[in-house]
Design a protein around this motif. Structure first.
Motif, PDB file in Angstrom:
ATOM      1  N   ALA A 175      -3.363  65.677 -12.484  1.00  0.00           N
ATOM      2  CA  ALA A 175      -3.659  64.708 -11.422  1.00  0.00           C
ATOM      3  C   ALA A 175      -5.131  64.347 -11.441  1.00  0.00           C
ATOM      4  CB  ALA A 175      -3.290  65.298 -10.069  1.00  0.00           C
ATOM      5  N   MET A 176      -5.421  63.109 -11.009  1.00  0.00           N
ATOM      6  CA  MET A 176      -6.810  62.672 -10.900  1.00  0.00           C
ATOM      7  C   MET A 176      -6.977  61.827  -9.642  1.00  0.00           C
ATOM      8  SD  MET A 176      -7.180  59.919 -13.897  1.00  0.00           S
ATOM      9  CE  MET A 176      -6.329  58.367 -13.885  1.00  0.00           C
ATOM     10  N   VAL A 177      -8.191  61.922  -9.054  1.00  0.00           N
ATOM     11  CA  VAL A 177      -8.524  61.197  -7.839  1.00  0.00           C
ATOM     12  C   VAL A 177      -9.027  59.813  -8.233  1.00  0.00           C
ATOM     13  CG1 VAL A 177     -10.007  61.148  -5.810  1.00  0.00           C
ATOM     14  CG2 VAL A 177      -9.071  63.312  -6.611  1.00  0.00           C
ATOM     15  N   ILE A 178      -8.521  58.808  -7.526  1.00  0.00           N
ATOM     16  CA  ILE A 178      -8.917  57.412  -7.785  1.00  0.00           C
ATOM     17  C   ILE A 178      -9.462  56.831  -6.491  1.00  0.00           C
ATOM     18  CG2 ILE A 178      -8.066  55.129  -8.396  1.00  0.00           C
ATOM     19  CD1 ILE A 178      -5.933  56.505 -10.081  1.00  0.00           C
ATOM     20  N   LYS A 179     -10.632  56.180  -6.603  1.00  0.00           N
ATOM     21  CA  LYS A 179     -11.237  55.538  -5.437  1.00  0.00           C
ATOM     22  C   LYS A 179     -10.621  54.131  -5.326  1.00  0.00           C
ATOM     23  CE  LYS A 179     -15.771  54.547  -3.547  1.00  0.00           C
ATOM     24  NZ  LYS A 179     -17.212  54.616  -3.831  1.00  0.00           N
ATOM     25  N   ASN A 180      -9.998  53.859  -4.168  1.00  0.00           N
ATOM     26  CA  ASN A 180      -9.374  52.560  -3.959  1.00  0.00           C
ATOM     27  C   ASN A 180     -10.434  51.499  -3.673  1.00  0.00           C
ATOM     28  OD1 ASN A 180      -6.880  53.792  -4.231  1.00  0.00           O
ATOM     29  ND2 ASN A 180      -6.670  54.127  -2.034  1.00  0.00           N
TER      30      ASN A 180
END
Length: 181
Positions: A175-180
């Motif tokens: 999993a990876m965090v994505i900035k919207n």
């Protein structure tokens, strides 16, 4: 005639072997599990029935409790239950927030996978549901390539997203965090 006798004695021997094997397995299983032998009563039955009027409302098991420090089992079970109320949205809004965590209007999502096959994306979504996480599968096409992406979120703070991303990684998800935007 000799062939029929040999054939009959073979089947008789085979059946006796199976029977002896089953009995040996049952005896071994009872020995290993220390299970009581069926149809044998090892506990003596009480000869006279208990008269409820003679108890005068007393608990016959008081001798089993820890020298009067404990109540009845029902009291102990009820005292062990703690009522916890979930904070309401208003209570959460009143909580102090660190300056680093103040909402700046940005949101974050977690991508738990990107697949060319919708079936693979649904499989990951189902696995996430087994650990009580709700995910969405989003179809996207970039440069003529169709991908099915598995997203969780949105999250208000990067800290929330990072904590969940660490939990997913510890459970074996990439999993990876994505900035919207």
């Amino acid at each position: 005639m000799a062939a029929n006798q040999k054939k009959g004695s073979f089947w008789l021997g085979a059946m006796l072997g199976v029977l002896v094997g089953c009995i040996a397995c049952a005896a071994l299983a009872l020995f290993i599990t220390n299970a009581p032998i069926p149809f044998v009563e090892k506990v003596q039955k009480q000869s006279t029935p208990v008269d409820a009027a003679a108890l005068d409302g007393k608990d016959p098991n008081t001798a089993l409790y820890d020298s009067g420090t404990r109540g009845t089992p029902a009291d102990d079970a009820l005292s062990a239950i703690k009522t916890v109320e979930a904070p309401t949205a208003h209570q959460r809004a009143d909580e102090p927030v660190n300056a680093a965590e103040q909402s700046t209007g940005e949101s974050y999502s977690i991508q738990a996978g990107a697949f060319r096959n919708a079936k693979d994306a649904e499989k990951i979504r189902t696995e996430l549901a087994f650990i009580a996480l709700e995910a969405d599968v989003v179809k996207s096409t970039d440069a003529g390539i169709t991908l099915y992406r598995v997203f969780l979120g949105p999250f208000d703070t990067a800290r929330e997203a990072n904590e969940l991303q660490q939990r997913l990684t510890s459970n074996g998800f990439d999993a990876m965090v994505i900035k919207n935007k």
